[in-house]
Design a protein around this motif. Structure first.
Motif, PDB file in Angstrom:
ATOM      1  N   LEU A  20      -0.728  -5.386   9.888  1.00 12.85           N
ATOM      2  CA  LEU A  20      -1.953  -5.671   8.592  1.00 12.85           C
ATOM      3  C   LEU A  20      -3.400  -5.101   9.128  1.00 12.85           C
ATOM      4  CD1 LEU A  20      -1.660  -6.017   5.497  1.00 12.85           C
ATOM      5  CD2 LEU A  20      -1.747  -9.005   5.750  1.00 12.85           C
ATOM      6  N   SER A  23      -4.007  -2.224   9.806  1.00 15.37           N
ATOM      7  CA  SER A  23      -4.113  -1.294   8.521  1.00 15.37           C
ATOM      8  C   SER A  23      -5.733  -1.602   8.129  1.00 15.37           C
ATOM      9  CB  SER A  23      -3.570  -1.706   7.324  1.00 15.37           C
ATOM     10  OG  SER A  23      -3.875  -2.777   6.604  1.00 15.37           O
ATOM     11  N   CYS A  24      -6.472  -2.777   7.677  1.00 18.61           N
ATOM     12  CA  CYS A  24      -7.953  -3.126   7.567  1.00 18.61           C
ATOM     13  C   CYS A  24      -8.908  -1.867   7.843  1.00 18.61           C
ATOM     14  CB  CYS A  24      -8.524  -4.458   7.827  1.00 18.61           C
ATOM     15  SG  CYS A  24      -7.172  -5.990   6.481  1.00 18.61           S
ATOM     16  N   ALA A 230       0.582   6.385  -4.791  1.00 22.54           N
ATOM     17  CA  ALA A 230       0.788   5.918  -3.890  1.00 22.54           C
ATOM     18  C   ALA A 230       0.275   6.506  -2.501  1.00 22.54           C
ATOM     19  CB  ALA A 230       1.719   5.474  -3.912  1.00 22.54           C
ATOM     20  N   PHE A 244      -2.428   4.198   4.695  1.00 23.72           N
ATOM     21  CA  PHE A 244      -2.969   2.122   4.994  1.00 23.72           C
ATOM     22  C   PHE A 244      -1.178   1.814   5.440  1.00 23.72           C
ATOM     23  CE2 PHE A 244      -6.932   3.075   2.077  1.00 23.72           C
ATOM     24  CZ  PHE A 244      -7.461   4.399   3.545  1.00 23.72           C
ATOM     25  N   GLY A 245      -0.361   1.553   4.592  1.00 28.20           N
ATOM     26  CA  GLY A 245       0.269   0.376   4.628  1.00 28.20           C
ATOM     27  C   GLY A 245       1.188   0.990   3.307  1.00 28.20           C
ATOM     28  N   PRO A 246       1.496  -0.178   2.866  1.00 25.23           N
ATOM     29  CA  PRO A 246       2.894   0.694   2.027  1.00 25.23           C
ATOM     30  C   PRO A 246       2.076   0.903   0.471  1.00 25.23           C
ATOM     31  CG  PRO A 246       3.853  -1.393   2.682  1.00 25.23           C
ATOM     32  CD  PRO A 246       2.323  -0.560   3.689  1.00 25.23           C
ATOM     33  N   GLY A 247       2.773   2.283  -0.186  1.00 21.80           N
ATOM     34  CA  GLY A 247       1.898   2.129  -2.038  1.00 21.80           C
ATOM     35  C   GLY A 247       0.209   2.397  -1.113  1.00 21.80           C
ATOM     36  N   ASP A 248       0.164   3.327  -0.370  1.00 25.02           N
ATOM     37  CA  ASP A 248      -1.241   3.678   0.012  1.00 25.02           C
ATOM     38  C   ASP A 248      -1.403   4.390   1.282  1.00 25.02           C
ATOM     39  OD1 ASP A 248      -3.898   3.981  -0.774  1.00 25.02           O
ATOM     40  OD2 ASP A 248      -4.665   1.505  -0.643  1.00 25.02           O
ATOM     41  N   PHE A 285       7.345  -2.731   6.943  1.00 27.09           N
ATOM     42  CA  PHE A 285       5.427  -2.824   7.709  1.00 27.09           C
ATOM     43  C   PHE A 285       4.813  -3.171   8.845  1.00 27.09           C
ATOM     44  CE2 PHE A 285       1.005  -3.818   7.378  1.00 27.09           C
ATOM     45  CZ  PHE A 285       0.893  -1.998   7.616  1.00 27.09           C
TER      46      PHE A 285
ATOM     47  N   LEU B  28     -13.261  -3.207   1.912  1.00 26.22           N
ATOM     48  CA  LEU B  28     -11.713  -2.754   0.591  1.00 26.22           C
ATOM     49  C   LEU B  28     -12.198  -3.743  -0.568  1.00 26.22           C
ATOM     50  CD1 LEU B  28     -10.896  -2.972   4.105  1.00 26.22           C
ATOM     51  CD2 LEU B  28      -8.662  -3.640   3.173  1.00 26.22           C
ATOM     52  N   PRO B  37      -4.823   3.548  -4.607  1.00 24.97           N
ATOM     53  CA  PRO B  37      -3.507   3.807  -6.273  1.00 24.97           C
ATOM     54  C   PRO B  37      -2.798   2.839  -6.694  1.00 24.97           C
ATOM     55  CG  PRO B  37      -2.990   4.280  -3.850  1.00 24.97           C
ATOM     56  CD  PRO B  37      -4.750   4.096  -3.713  1.00 24.97           C
ATOM     57  N   PRO B  38      -2.479   3.306  -7.673  1.00 22.43           N
ATOM     58  CA  PRO B  38      -1.899   2.374  -7.818  1.00 22.43           C
ATOM     59  C   PRO B  38      -1.013   1.114  -7.440  1.00 22.43           C
ATOM     60  CG  PRO B  38      -1.573   4.042 -10.181  1.00 22.43           C
ATOM     61  CD  PRO B  38      -2.045   4.118  -8.604  1.00 22.43           C
ATOM     62  N   LYS B  39       0.413   1.793  -6.681  1.00 24.03           N
ATOM     63  CA  LYS B  39       1.115   1.565  -5.914  1.00 24.03           C
ATOM     64  C   LYS B  39       0.931   0.814  -4.808  1.00 24.03           C
ATOM     65  CE  LYS B  39       4.865   4.166  -7.431  1.00 24.03           C
ATOM     66  NZ  LYS B  39       5.976   5.245  -7.625  1.00 24.03           N
ATOM     67  N   GLY B  40      -0.639   0.766  -4.210  1.00 27.16           N
ATOM     68  CA  GLY B  40      -1.014   0.619  -3.235  1.00 27.16           C
ATOM     69  C   GLY B  40      -1.933  -1.754  -3.730  1.00 27.16           C
ATOM     70  N   HIS B  43      -0.130  -4.230  -1.277  1.00 26.32           N
ATOM     71  CA  HIS B  43      -0.747  -4.512   0.507  1.00 26.32           C
ATOM     72  C   HIS B  43      -2.139  -4.761   0.094  1.00 26.32           C
ATOM     73  CE1 HIS B  43      -0.401  -3.027   4.158  1.00 26.32           C
ATOM     74  NE2 HIS B  43      -1.520  -1.999   4.600  1.00 26.32           N
ATOM     75  N   GLN B  47      -3.731  -7.374   2.613  1.00 27.22           N
ATOM     76  CA  GLN B  47      -5.315  -6.821   3.546  1.00 27.22           C
ATOM     77  C   GLN B  47      -6.365  -7.890   3.244  1.00 27.22           C
ATOM     78  OE1 GLN B  47      -5.115  -3.094   2.293  1.00 27.22           O
ATOM     79  NE2 GLN B  47      -4.839  -2.649   4.570  1.00 27.22           N
ATOM     80  N   LEU B  50      -5.738 -11.730   4.436  1.00 25.59           N
ATOM     81  CA  LEU B  50      -5.162 -12.123   6.108  1.00 25.59           C
ATOM     82  C   LEU B  50      -6.826 -12.015   6.142  1.00 25.59           C
ATOM     83  CD1 LEU B  50      -4.067 -11.448   8.686  1.00 25.59           C
ATOM     84  CD2 LEU B  50      -5.334  -9.085   9.003  1.00 25.59           C
ATOM     85  N   LEU B  51      -7.622 -10.887   5.868  1.00 26.11           N
ATOM     86  CA  LEU B  51      -9.625 -11.143   5.875  1.00 26.11           C
ATOM     87  C   LEU B  51      -9.697 -12.596   5.250  1.00 26.11           C
ATOM     88  CD1 LEU B  51     -10.155  -7.457   5.427  1.00 26.11           C
ATOM     89  CD2 LEU B  51     -10.238  -8.846   7.629  1.00 26.11           C
TER      90      LEU B  51
END
Lengths: 505, 505
Positions: A20, A23-24, A230, A244-248, A285, B28, B37-40, B43, B47, B50-51
């Motif tokens: 994670l 991915s940032c 996505a 970037f990860g799931p969905g992106d 992921f 971000l 994108p919508p599905k992101g 995630h 992110q 976490l930050l």
């Protein structure tokens, strides 16, 4: 829960957190290439260095080492054939590598490669290698330092670096595959040169409005299965794909109003990477089982969609009518045979990413040769332009007129990606071998493409390749999928068959 | 170096690292609003959480507490009038606040507000409050929790939150400034309503091609001093400005082909924020002296450029010819007097960000009232649409036909920004008071604007306001700059003068 199960759960949590965090940095890296205002470069370099340092802290956290020790016995996670053990094994490999690298070097590499990419963009634009030279020198020094810190079984610096991209491969092994391939390719290029057939590539240099190119590229990328809900497609100086990860998942390309193939096949190529990223297991992921296998396998996906699909006759049997509607002024009067020949024109050319399927691998071999020399100290950064041009002339029989179409054309070295290039040719070989197997399993793929049916191949890739993530190393994956070790034969068979037909050999 | 000097150096290093980490989250956050994108969404929420957690760890690192203890005596950094002490004082305030917040709450707020903004976008698009209702409920619960954890001298929950935006302000103080302002505004609106003059605003709803709007907005933003080499303008559902740090400040807007003022004045507004961000001391990034003073002061900059400059007659004396050239079909035949009246039309309207200068503050007062009620528990999230419409009708004499032009129009609550709204009206007051002083110092500003000379004002703001960063609290800054405490008089004088002329009162 047993202690070992607890240790595995804790390891997974740790790895997911690390994924994670990394991915940032991917988001900032993508934004840097697509959106960064010029004056923001320094700050971005500081941001990325900070994230690289934080990631390094996490990656080298002694807790991981302890957890890995507890899980050293494959039976602690159900045996060495389990997905869990694949995650443990890969985590151990990554941890053992990370702890060898001083944090200061990691941050310095991040900062330097971020700034260096901006210097590279400017140097390429201005066709002035001197602007990039000090950066290349610094990067080579840092990469040598990195290679020394990492070490390799062979003692070869290059092998220490290639491990990041194609785990288990060595320069010597790659060379042993490349040498006969090169011989066969040179022979094929020479036969093509003798042929009377000369595609008219000027039709690809007519006016193709950029907005229409974009819409048409998106239509094709969608058709082969890239999910724009996505992901996105943006513009960058050098085309790339960043998951970037799931969905992106972000694709980039670059448009030239007077060169159709660049953005179009470039987008198919990046969409091929993107379909792989989108095909990974979202729930995993951050774990090896949710990660791409290797760069060579990644390239097999992009090169397959770009070339084995996108440059096939069947693809254009389906898409050419649409293309004529989209670009009536450019190709309204052009016969599909001529268009197909033009997009499959084989001839020595300057730019790797736009090279035909046959000469492409020669571009790779040139870079492979030079970057090995750079790393072992046989070649100084200052001499790169001269040696590039000399080698290029030897390989292609012509000499670049300036460095923007020579040694400054690729982003890789400015990004610190030394050892990356050979994975492109490995990808071409993997691609043909996978494609043959898909054809065996699914029947006549070309007949499907001609009807616009790309989902059977896409789903076959999902179910046979993407699903495994990094569960197997690349050489093992090829055997699992195709039942045979990697060989250049399918690639050569494909090239000889296809271009034999195009050029009437 | 003395121990205290060492402690200060260490504190600065720590704060800069924290600023850098937070600025990664800004990237971000911006990307989420502009490109995701919508599905992101899920995630991205992970992110950002976490930050947020990592930043919280740094912000509450006991090392900061120890360093601050060592620097508690202002003399340890040269006295309480020094820039260094301003940094220590602000760091202490921030640290004392941060340690009161549990990390879990910080992460939960980050995750929730990220996801909630996507729910808000959808709810607004579909004009369906029920899609947003559960999110608003959750956010209010979390913000109440946050307010309780933070506490406030007054014991009022709202005051605990407003501290993040306008340090030192309280709801009661704001109310005491708003009450007489509201009375005067209602009187002015009523006088305007009686006037025979009715600007023809239909000319602003003709066809203004989006690409031309964009180019024209960029031209104007550049003219007033926003540096596009250190920033960008993109599209987002809700216009905002995000300063990532030195050399990188992002503006967003939204275009409506049939509504010229939205994107144009919106861009001037965000450019005003951006000019402030770009005017901060780059070397002090991460420190109070390199940070904006307060949101109220931030809004004073945006509202000044949007209204006191952008909606002035002098501005259009300079820009109207260019506007006519850019939009010949829309305003080629429109006299400047009519255009100027139209962009200064005063009447009750639905959308805050597009409201005229007079009624704008009434929009703020409505939100101020409702969010206080939400936070203290007098108003349930479920009742927001009904109470919004009721209050709106009371304030404006008309009732929204759906929630997209009612309680769903603003992003703030979905982003957890409760306590933010009053800073807009404070900003309007600050803006007029600063502008009067700039006029005293520089002479006839309007004469300069009419000649396209905006740099004198921009540089005055740089040298009198931006340069101080957060060295002074807002009330003190106003006194330092203008020699007087904040008062609504300059704003009322401006409004009465300007609209008296427009409406012949």
């Amino acid at each position: 829960m047993s202690d070992q199960a607890k240790a595995y759960t804790k390891l997974v949590e740790h790895l997911k957190g690390l994924g994670l965090l990394r991915s940032c940095a991917s988001v900032l890296g993508w934004d840097e290439q697509t959106n960064l205002p010029p004056k923001g470069a320094e700050h971005r370099a500081n941001q990325l260095a900070l994230l690289a340092g934080l990631s390094h802290d996490r990656a080298t956290d002694p807790v991981i080492g302890e957890l890995l020790d507890q899980l050293a016995d494959p039976n602690s996670v159900g045996g060495d054939q389990t997905a869990a053990y694949a995650n443990v094994r890969n985590a151990k490999r990554a941890y053992d590598r990370s702890v060898k690298l001083p944090k200061k070097l990691v941050e310095e590499l991040s900062r330097t490669t971020t700034l260096s990419q901006h210097a590279w963009v400017e140097a390429r634009q201005k066709k002035d290698f001197t602007l990039f030279h000090p950066w290349l020198e610094k990067i080579v020094t840092l990469k040598r330092e990195e290679a020394d810190a990492l070490g390799s079984e062979t003692g070869v610096k290059y092998d220490a670096l290639i491990e990041d991209y194609e785990p288990g491969a060595t320069a010597a092994q790659i060379q042993s595959v490349f040498a006969p391939l090169r011989e066969a390719l040179v022979e094929l290029v020479s036969a093509i040169k003798e042929s009377d057939k000369k595609p008219d590539i000027s039709i690809l240099e007519r006016k193709y409005p950029v907005e229409t190119q974009k819409a048409f590229s998106i239509e094709a990328a969608t058709a082969i299965g890239f999910d724009f809900q996505a992901g996105r497609l943006d513009v960058a100086a050098h085309p790339f794909c960043s998951g970037f990860g799931p969905g992106d998942c972000r694709l980039t390309t670059r448009y030239d109003e007077h060169h159709f193939p660049g953005a179009f096949f470039g987008t198919l190529h990046e969409a091929g990477h993107g379909i792989y990223e989108q095909g990974l297991n979202d729930n995993d992921f951050g774990l090896a089982t949710g990660e791409a296998c290797s760069l060579g396998i990644h390239e097999s996906q992009s090169r397959m969609w770009e070339n084995l699909v996108g440059r096939s006759r069947a693809f254009w049997d389906h898409f050419y009518g649409k293309a004529q509607q989209a670009f009536p002024d450019a190709i309204g009067d052009v016969h599909i045979d001529d268009f197909y020949s033009a997009v499959n024109d084989v001839r020595p050319s300057w730019i790797r990413v736009e090279a035909d399927e046959v000469t492409y691998n020669l571009h790779i071999m040139l870079r492979f040769q030079l970057e090995q020399a750079l790393l072992c100290g046989d070649l100084n950064a200052a001499d790169v332009p001269a040696v590039w041009n000399e080698t290029f002339t030897e390989f292609f029989g012509m000499t670049p007129s300036d460095d923007s179409i020579g040694c400054l054309q690729d982003v890789h070295w400015s990004a610190g990606l030394i050892g990356y290039f050979p994975t492109y040719s490995l990808g071409n070989m993997y691609a043909s071998q996978f494609f043959e197997k898909a054809q065996d399993d699914l029947g006549d793929l070309n007949a499907m493409f001609a009807k616009g049916e790309f989902m059977p191949l896409k789903e076959w890739l999902n179910n046979n390749i993407h699903i495994h993530g990094r569960r197997y190393d690349a050489p093992q994956l090829v055997e699992v999928v195709t039942g045979k070790p990697l060989t250049a034969e399918p690639l050569l068979k494909h090239l000889r068959g296809k271009f034999g037909a195009v050029y009437g050999l």
